[in-house]
Design an enzyme around this catalytic site. Structure first.
Site, PDB file in Angstrom:
ATOM      1  N   GLY A  23       0.834  -1.194   0.000  1.00  7.99           N
ATOM      2  CA  GLY A  23       0.000   0.000   0.000  1.00  7.99           C
ATOM      3  C   GLY A  23       0.868   1.242   0.000  1.00  7.99           C
ATOM      4  O   GLY A  23       0.694   2.137   0.833  1.00  7.99           O
ATOM      5  N   SER A  24       1.797   1.313  -0.955  1.00  9.33           N
ATOM      6  CA  SER A  24       2.841   2.352  -0.941  1.00  9.33           C
ATOM      7  C   SER A  24       2.482   3.612  -1.705  1.00  9.33           C
ATOM      8  O   SER A  24       3.297   4.526  -1.789  1.00  9.33           O
ATOM      9  CB  SER A  24       4.140   1.776  -1.537  1.00  9.33           C
ATOM     10  OG  SER A  24       3.928   1.333  -2.876  1.00  9.33           O
ATOM     11  N   GLY A  27      -1.599   7.764   1.424  1.00 14.47           N
ATOM     12  CA  GLY A  27      -1.749   7.822   2.866  1.00 14.47           C
ATOM     13  C   GLY A  27      -0.488   7.499   3.637  1.00 14.47           C
ATOM     14  O   GLY A  27       0.616   7.923   3.290  1.00 14.47           O
ATOM     15  N   ASP A  84      -2.707  -6.331  -7.454  1.00 13.62           N
ATOM     16  CA  ASP A  84      -3.628  -6.504  -6.344  1.00 13.62           C
ATOM     17  C   ASP A  84      -2.912  -7.228  -5.205  1.00 13.62           C
ATOM     18  O   ASP A  84      -2.612  -8.418  -5.306  1.00 13.62           O
ATOM     19  CB  ASP A  84      -4.841  -7.300  -6.819  1.00 13.62           C
ATOM     20  CG  ASP A  84      -5.878  -7.514  -5.735  1.00 13.62           C
ATOM     21  OD1 ASP A  84      -5.682  -7.044  -4.607  1.00 13.62           O
ATOM     22  OD2 ASP A  84      -6.908  -8.168  -6.030  1.00 13.62           O
ATOM     23  N   TYR A 200      -6.282   2.837  13.381  1.00 12.82           N
ATOM     24  CA  TYR A 200      -6.761   4.124  13.882  1.00 12.82           C
ATOM     25  C   TYR A 200      -7.783   3.851  14.979  1.00 12.82           C
ATOM     26  O   TYR A 200      -8.529   2.869  14.917  1.00 12.82           O
ATOM     27  CB  TYR A 200      -7.400   4.930  12.746  1.00 12.82           C
ATOM     28  CG  TYR A 200      -7.901   6.315  13.140  1.00 12.82           C
ATOM     29  CD1 TYR A 200      -7.015   7.309  13.538  1.00 12.82           C
ATOM     30  CD2 TYR A 200      -9.255   6.611  13.105  1.00 12.82           C
ATOM     31  CE1 TYR A 200      -7.461   8.578  13.893  1.00 12.82           C
ATOM     32  CE2 TYR A 200      -9.722   7.875  13.462  1.00 12.82           C
ATOM     33  CZ  TYR A 200      -8.817   8.860  13.850  1.00 12.82           C
ATOM     34  OH  TYR A 200      -9.273  10.109  14.205  1.00 12.82           O
ATOM     35  N   TYR A 210     -17.080   4.725  13.263  1.00 11.75           N
ATOM     36  CA  TYR A 210     -15.739   4.210  12.985  1.00 11.75           C
ATOM     37  C   TYR A 210     -15.365   3.098  13.966  1.00 11.75           C
ATOM     38  O   TYR A 210     -15.548   1.929  13.677  1.00 11.75           O
ATOM     39  CB  TYR A 210     -14.694   5.338  12.992  1.00 11.75           C
ATOM     40  CG  TYR A 210     -13.378   4.836  12.445  1.00 11.75           C
ATOM     41  CD1 TYR A 210     -13.133   4.851  11.072  1.00 11.75           C
ATOM     42  CD2 TYR A 210     -12.406   4.282  13.272  1.00 11.75           C
ATOM     43  CE1 TYR A 210     -11.954   4.341  10.555  1.00 11.75           C
ATOM     44  CE2 TYR A 210     -11.226   3.771  12.767  1.00 11.75           C
ATOM     45  CZ  TYR A 210     -11.004   3.799  11.407  1.00 11.75           C
ATOM     46  OH  TYR A 210      -9.840   3.281  10.900  1.00 11.75           O
ATOM     47  N   THR A 249      -6.700  11.656   3.926  1.00 11.78           N
ATOM     48  CA  THR A 249      -6.250  10.688   2.932  1.00 11.78           C
ATOM     49  C   THR A 249      -7.447  10.254   2.097  1.00 11.78           C
ATOM     50  O   THR A 249      -8.595  10.528   2.439  1.00 11.78           O
ATOM     51  CB  THR A 249      -5.630   9.446   3.601  1.00 11.78           C
ATOM     52  OG1 THR A 249      -6.655   8.736   4.313  1.00 11.78           O
ATOM     53  CG2 THR A 249      -4.518   9.835   4.568  1.00 11.78           C
TER      54      THR A 249
END
Length: 377
Positions: A23-24, A27, A84, A200, A210, A249
């Site tokens: 996931g580079s 965010g 993916d 988070y 959330y 993000t």
């Protein structure tokens, strides 16, 4: 997002750690990649699933961010795979590349936010949802009409059990564990290996949608996975979740009410606000031993103390309760939030002349000698 200047004192003279960042392109994953490359001589591989340019549209924003990251890291022994991350195929390809070029991996950073995931074992496609659990969610929300902010009303129905489970399958720890399994099966985990996954917690203001909602259930699964992985690694390594602070993000802007909350938080914290790069720099310092890891009583690395400070949260709550369309511009940094969202996609960037044509045909970075292939989406 500005990249930090090189810090020879922190990087040292020798080669840096071998890292895999999943996931580079956006965010916190992007922030961790930038900091690792610019200040810690990170080597290795970044993985992102980004859409190429077509005859009808430009490439995705993350495509261009990755190309620019590669420019900033010119000369670094680092490659980017476009595929993916949930698939078995990319796990095999990544392991092949790492084994051939770098050997064992010192660090794996997992930072994925996705709308869906295909389970590689069953072939079932799971779709994540952002919904409360138990009861419906009604709250204030920030709306922009003709660039003018106003306060609107939000109503979200509660998720059912199937939606909760699907969100856990997409955003929980299942894929993170499969990545560790894939590397471990190839004997690619270095002694002292560390892996972290971004999470988070956030305020009680946003908790119903959330942390106490479907996403929170997924984050709890992620944290449970971290503890299981840490126990499994034993003396050979460690696994932790990292609780980051609020940020603007692509993933966070999809969460209802987060725009209003974040705009107020930015006004309250002012120069104490921590960007993703600020937090990534702090994380790298902890992972490299330059600073204490800073675990909470649940074994999580906490980077959100600036946000969760009781005085900060009390001030945010007061502003939240008072906020209406007439007062919002004085209680929250709404212009800042709108500009931050624009910058995620290349707009509102200072110094850019948007009247000047820009080149949109940009190749995916493939450093020479790494043997990297890319796949069509």
């Amino acid at each position: 997002m500005a990249a930090p200047d090189p810090d020879p004192a922190s990087a040292g003279d020798g080669p840096g750690p071998v890292a895999l960042v999943i996931g580079s392109s956006a965010g916190y994953g992007l922030a961790a990649t930038l900091v690792g490359l610019r200040t810690h001589r990170m080597r290795g591989l970044g993985i992102a699933f980004e859409a190429p340019e077509t005859g009808r549209r430009t490439a995705s924003a993350g495509w261009y961010r990755t190309a620019r990251t590669a420019e900033l890291a010119a000369g670094a022994d680092f490659a980017f795979l476009r595929d993916d991350a949930f698939s078995d195929g990319v796990k095999e390809e990544a392991a092949d590349l790492l084994a051939a070029r770098f050997g064992k991996v010192d660090l794996l950073i997992y930072s994925i936010a996705a709308p869906r995931r295909t389970d590689p074992l069953t072939g079932e496609v799971h779709h994540s949802v952002i919904k409360p659990l138990g009861t419906d969610y009604r709250a204030k929300t920030l709306v922009f009409e003709d660039s003018a902010p106003r306060i609107g009303a939000l109503h979200l129905p509660a998720a059912d059990g199937a939606e909760r489970e699907a969100t856990v399958q997409v955003m929980g720890g299942a894929d993170w564990q499969l990545w560790i399994d894939a590397l471990q099966s190839r004997d690619l985990l270095a002694d002292g290996f560390r892996t972290v996954a971004l999470s988070y917690v956030g305020s009680d203001i946003t908790a119903p949608v959330y942390r106490a909602g479907t996403i929170g259930a997924a984050k709890q699964h992620l944290e449970d996975t971290a503890r299981a992985l840490d126990a499994r690694l034993g003396d050979a390594g460690h696994a932790h979740t990292v609780v980051a602070g609020a940020a603007v993000t692509q993933a966070s802007t999809a969460i209802p009410s987060i725009a209003l909350y974040t705009s107020i938080l930015h006004r309250v914290t002012a120069d104490r606000w921590q960007t993703p790069v600020d937090q990534a720099a702090a994380l790298w310092s902890r992972l490299t031993g330059a600073a204490a890891l800073g675990l909470d009583d649940q074994g999580r690395v906490r980077l959100d103390d600036w946000e969760m400070n009781p005085e900060v949260q009390a001030a945010v709550r007061t502003a939240w309760d008072r906020a209406d369309t007439d007062s919002i511009s004085t209680l929250a940094d709404t212009d800042w939030f709108r500009d931050q969202v624009g910058r995620l996609y290349g707009w509102h960037v200072p110094g850019v002349d948007y009247e000047t044509p820009a080149e949109t045909t940009v190749p995916w970075p493939a450093p020479a000698g790494l043997g990297v292939t890319t796949h069509s989406s």
